[in-house]
Design a protein around this motif. Structure first.
Motif, short mmCIF file in Angstrom:
data_model
loop_
_atom_site.label_atom_id
_atom_site.label_comp_id
_atom_site.label_asym_id
_atom_site.label_seq_id
_atom_site.Cartn_x
_atom_site.Cartn_y
_atom_site.Cartn_z
N PHE A 184 57.18 21.50 126.02
CA PHE A 184 58.42 21.51 125.22
C PHE A 184 58.38 22.59 124.15
CE2 PHE A 184 55.48 18.40 123.45
CZ PHE A 184 55.42 18.77 122.11
N GLU A 185 57.18 23.02 123.75
CA GLU A 185 57.07 24.04 122.71
C GLU A 185 57.54 25.41 123.20
OE1 GLU A 185 53.33 23.06 119.97
OE2 GLU A 185 52.81 23.09 122.09
N ASP A 216 59.75 25.76 125.75
CA ASP A 216 61.04 25.58 126.41
C ASP A 216 61.99 26.70 125.97
OD1 ASP A 216 63.64 24.71 127.12
OD2 ASP A 216 63.01 22.63 127.11
N SER A 217 62.73 27.23 126.89
CA SER A 217 63.62 28.37 126.58
C SER A 217 64.88 27.95 125.84
CB SER A 217 64.02 29.08 127.87
OG SER A 217 64.69 28.19 128.75
N SER A 218 65.10 26.65 125.69
CA SER A 218 66.29 26.16 125.00
C SER A 218 66.29 26.62 123.54
CB SER A 218 66.34 24.63 125.05
OG SER A 218 67.32 24.13 124.18
N PRO A 219 67.47 27.00 123.02
CA PRO A 219 67.56 27.40 121.61
C PRO A 219 67.61 26.20 120.66
CG PRO A 219 69.72 27.53 122.63
CD PRO A 219 68.75 27.14 123.73
N ASP A 220 67.64 24.99 121.22
CA ASP A 220 67.75 23.79 120.40
C ASP A 220 66.49 23.57 119.56
OD1 ASP A 220 70.29 23.16 121.30
OD2 ASP A 220 69.55 21.97 122.98
N PRO A 221 66.60 22.79 118.47
CA PRO A 221 65.44 22.48 117.64
C PRO A 221 64.31 21.83 118.44
CG PRO A 221 67.46 21.81 116.53
CD PRO A 221 67.84 22.20 117.93
N LEU A 222 63.11 21.88 117.89
CA LEU A 222 61.92 21.39 118.59
C LEU A 222 62.05 19.91 118.94
CD1 LEU A 222 59.03 22.07 119.55
CD2 LEU A 222 58.22 21.32 117.30
N PHE A 247 61.43 18.11 122.45
CA PHE A 247 60.40 17.09 122.58
C PHE A 247 60.98 15.80 123.15
CE2 PHE A 247 58.04 13.48 120.65
CZ PHE A 247 56.79 13.71 121.22
N VAL A 248 62.15 15.40 122.65
CA VAL A 248 62.78 14.16 123.10
C VAL A 248 63.17 14.25 124.58
CG1 VAL A 248 64.90 12.79 122.87
CG2 VAL A 248 63.54 13.34 120.85
N ARG A 249 63.66 15.41 125.00
CA ARG A 249 64.00 15.58 126.43
C ARG A 249 62.73 15.48 127.28
NH1 ARG A 249 67.27 20.50 124.58
NH2 ARG A 249 69.33 19.63 124.10
N TRP A 250 61.67 16.14 126.82
CA TRP A 250 60.39 16.09 127.55
C TRP A 250 59.85 14.66 127.60
CZ3 TRP A 250 55.62 14.66 125.43
CH2 TRP A 250 54.51 14.86 126.27
N LEU A 251 59.94 13.96 126.47
CA LEU A 251 59.45 12.59 126.39
C LEU A 251 60.21 11.69 127.36
CD1 LEU A 251 57.32 11.12 124.58
CD2 LEU A 251 59.21 10.47 123.09
#
Length: 592
Positions: free
Chosen positions: A365-366, A368-374, A378-382
């Motif tokens: 998740f660190e 991840d190419s997404s511009p969203d906050p960490l 992390f929540v998506r990965w979780l």
């Protein structure tokens, strides 16, 4: 064909008209994305704030009674627009006691479709174009959009969290920052107490500071107090309107859905002086006009019973005792699960949400190419990888404050024991501890979080009974956790991957140093204490045992490597239960 932008969505239509400017910049709610994601992943949902436990039976019985009387038009047809007479009457009696002033039930209470509409009516009724509203962040994510839809400007003021925080009380009300944020256009301040998402319960001193600012700048205060009954033992819920002179400038908002754990009933109310509610009533009568009659009647009946119990047997009151008693064990259980996973819980004083820091966690998740906050990543990965649904709290901050507040998640613990047990399995540590150093670092983070929550005052003094009991519980938990983590570590690293004698010796030296290092921290020239001598003796015994095990594994590997095809290597017997180096207490074996 015309393509219109609605928030982040592009909509194609044959209509050439554009939607109102006030909705064009509206973005999808986080609840849309993360509720959908949780369902898609079949995740255990600790994200959304609703109970998955049965509603209180006595409340259900009230609605059942209403349904059993189809002939009662007063229960099933339109009722009074500003609130069912029976409901506003009992609310008037209840809040007269809580505020310490008489409430005019017919003129100073309005019942709405959930607390949401009470908030929206307050903004629509009072905010003009360009008016500013002070909002303390993190803040529930409907405040700013509602202010904007009303034509106003939300002005965020962040509540900083102190270093090494363990309690929601560690979120600090920054009075100076509030004062600096006020301008000639500031008309209103939103005070959410008990606070969502942090669980903070504002102290009397903090509330009095807000009251002084409100008086000084002639501000209207929206007191969102929907979690007023979710306050844990030893803490005091101070309703803002009860402070001297504050009723006259306060719109207090409550919720039947939160009070009686029936969020789907969508029934809320606003209480305040006539002049503050009048604009809200003007919006209400031209919006929904009235609310569901059966649910209002059932809530009124339940509240009447509660009011009587509060007066005669307060210890048996669901609102005063039962609700918080049910939640405190769930809160403590989740906090333990979070600590055990290597995260840092911010234990709430109120509400049923918990913030938890995941600083130090590493994963895909660190990058991840997404511009969203960490925390979004992390929540998506979780959710996708661990099947655990949570909420990213940076969603509760304005854009300029997201980056500094992106290393936490928000969890809801008003869940059944079965749901919490399933979540506990998801919270278990990964088995990808690559080195013994990783294992020790992980363990130290978790242990420090637990003991740090027991003792805040580190001065030289006598430890209180409460601190001693808490620390003993921590010790018990972490002896067990040591066993689990150690076994996982051994599963990963102590198999048969010792390929050379050098590997064997290096592994032995690392583990030996860890064990003996835990016995003696002061390496000055002095006499060895009895405890140190006993500890090192136990270490020596363990290391002899470990030497045998590692040697057998090494020999087994080398024999298999050099065996001729016609004579297969004979596998050496190895104990099924390994001996583990215990970083908490090297004297105790892992089988304890």
């Amino acid at each position: 064909m015309t393509v219109l932008r609605i928030g982040r969505r592009l909509v194609s239509t044959m209509v050439k008209r554009s939607p109102a400017e006030r909705v064009q910049s509206t973005t999808p709610s986080i609840w849309v994305e993360f509720t959908t994601l949780a369902a898609e992943c079949k995740a255990v949902n600790l994200g959304q704030g609703f109970p998955d436990t049965p509603m209180p039976k006595f409340v259900a019985e009230k609605l059942k009674e209403v349904a059993s009387h189809p002939e009662r038009t007063d229960m099933h047809q339109y009722t009074r627009g500003y609130g069912n007479p029976k409901l506003v009457s009992v609310l008037g009696k209840l809040y007269s006691k809580l505020y310490g002033i008489p409430i005019d039930a017919n003129n100073q209470i309005i019942v709405t479709v959930g607390a949401y509409l009470s908030l929206y009516y307050a903004f629509l009724g009072w905010i003009d174009h360009g008016d500013e509203v002070i909002i303390m962040e993190p803040a529930y994510d409907c405040y700013s959009p509602q202010v904007k839809l009303a034509g106003g400007k939300a002005v965020p003021v962040v509540m900083p969290l102190k270093e090494r925080a363990t309690s929601s009380a560690d979120y600090r009300l920054d009075v100076d920052a509030i004062r600096k944020a006020i301008t000639s256009k500031t008309k209103m301040l939103v005070l959410n107490n008990p606070h969502n998402p942090t669980g903070k319960l504002f102290s009397r001193a903090e509330l009095e500071a807000v009251a002084a600012i409100a008086n000084e700048h002639d501000l209207i205060v929206i007191a969102d107090e929907v979690y007023e009954w979710h306050v844990y033992e030893g803490k005091e819920m101070i309703r803002f309107a009860s402070l001297p002179g504050m009723f006259d400038r306060t719109i207090s908002i409550g919720s039947a859905g939160k009070a009686f754990s029936v969020t789907g009933w969508k029934l809320g109310w606003a209480i305040g002086p006539d002049h503050l509610l009048a604009p809200m009533k003007a919006v209400h009568q031209n919006c929904v006009f009235t609310c569901s009659t059966p649910t209002q009647h059932a809530v009124a009946e339940a509240m009447e019973d509660e009011l009587k119990i509060m007066e005669e047997q307060p210890e048996k009151s669901y609102l005063m005792k039962g609700l918080s008693s049910e939640l405190v064990s769930k809160r403590d259980r989740l906090a333990a699960m979070v600590r055990e996973a290597g995260m840092t819980p911010i234990v709430p004083e109120s509400g049923y949400f918990m913030m938890a820091g995941f600083k130090g966690y590493h994963g895909p998740f660190e990058t991840d190419s997404s511009p969203d906050p960490l925390d979004f990543r992390f929540v998506r990965w979780l959710c996708r990888e661990k099947k655990l649904a949570t909420i990213p709290p940076s969603a509760f901050y304005s854009p300029q404050f997201k980056k500094a507040n992106e290393e936490m998640v928000r969890l809801c613990f008003f869940k059944s024991d079965d749901t919490l047990s399933k979540a506990e399995l998801r919270f278990e540590m990964d088995t990808d501890l690559k080195t013994f150093r990783d294992f020790l670092m992980q363990y130290n983070v978790v242990t420090e979080a637990c003991f740090g929550s027991c003792v805040n005052d580190m001065t030289t003094r006598t430890v209180s009974e409460k601190e001693e009991k808490c620390s003993t519980n921590c010790l018990d938990k972490f002896l067990k956790m040591t066993q689990r983590l150690s076994l996982r570590f051994q599963k990963v690293r102590m198999n048969t991957d010792i390929t050379t004698l050098r590997d064997f010796l290096m592994r032995y030296n690392v583990l030996t140093e860890a064990c003996f290092g835990s016995c003696v921290s002061d390496l000055t020239t002095r006499s060895v204490s009895g405890d140190e001598e006993l500890c090192t003796k136990k270490c020596f015994d363990k290391m002899l045992n470990m030497t045998q095990r590692l040697s057998l594994k090494f020999q087994d590997h080398m024999m298999a490597k050099h065996a001729t095809p016609s004579v297969p290597a004979v596998e050496q017997p190895v104990e099924s239960t390994p001996v583990v180096v215990n970083p908490v207490d090297p004297v105790e074996s892992v089988d304890k």
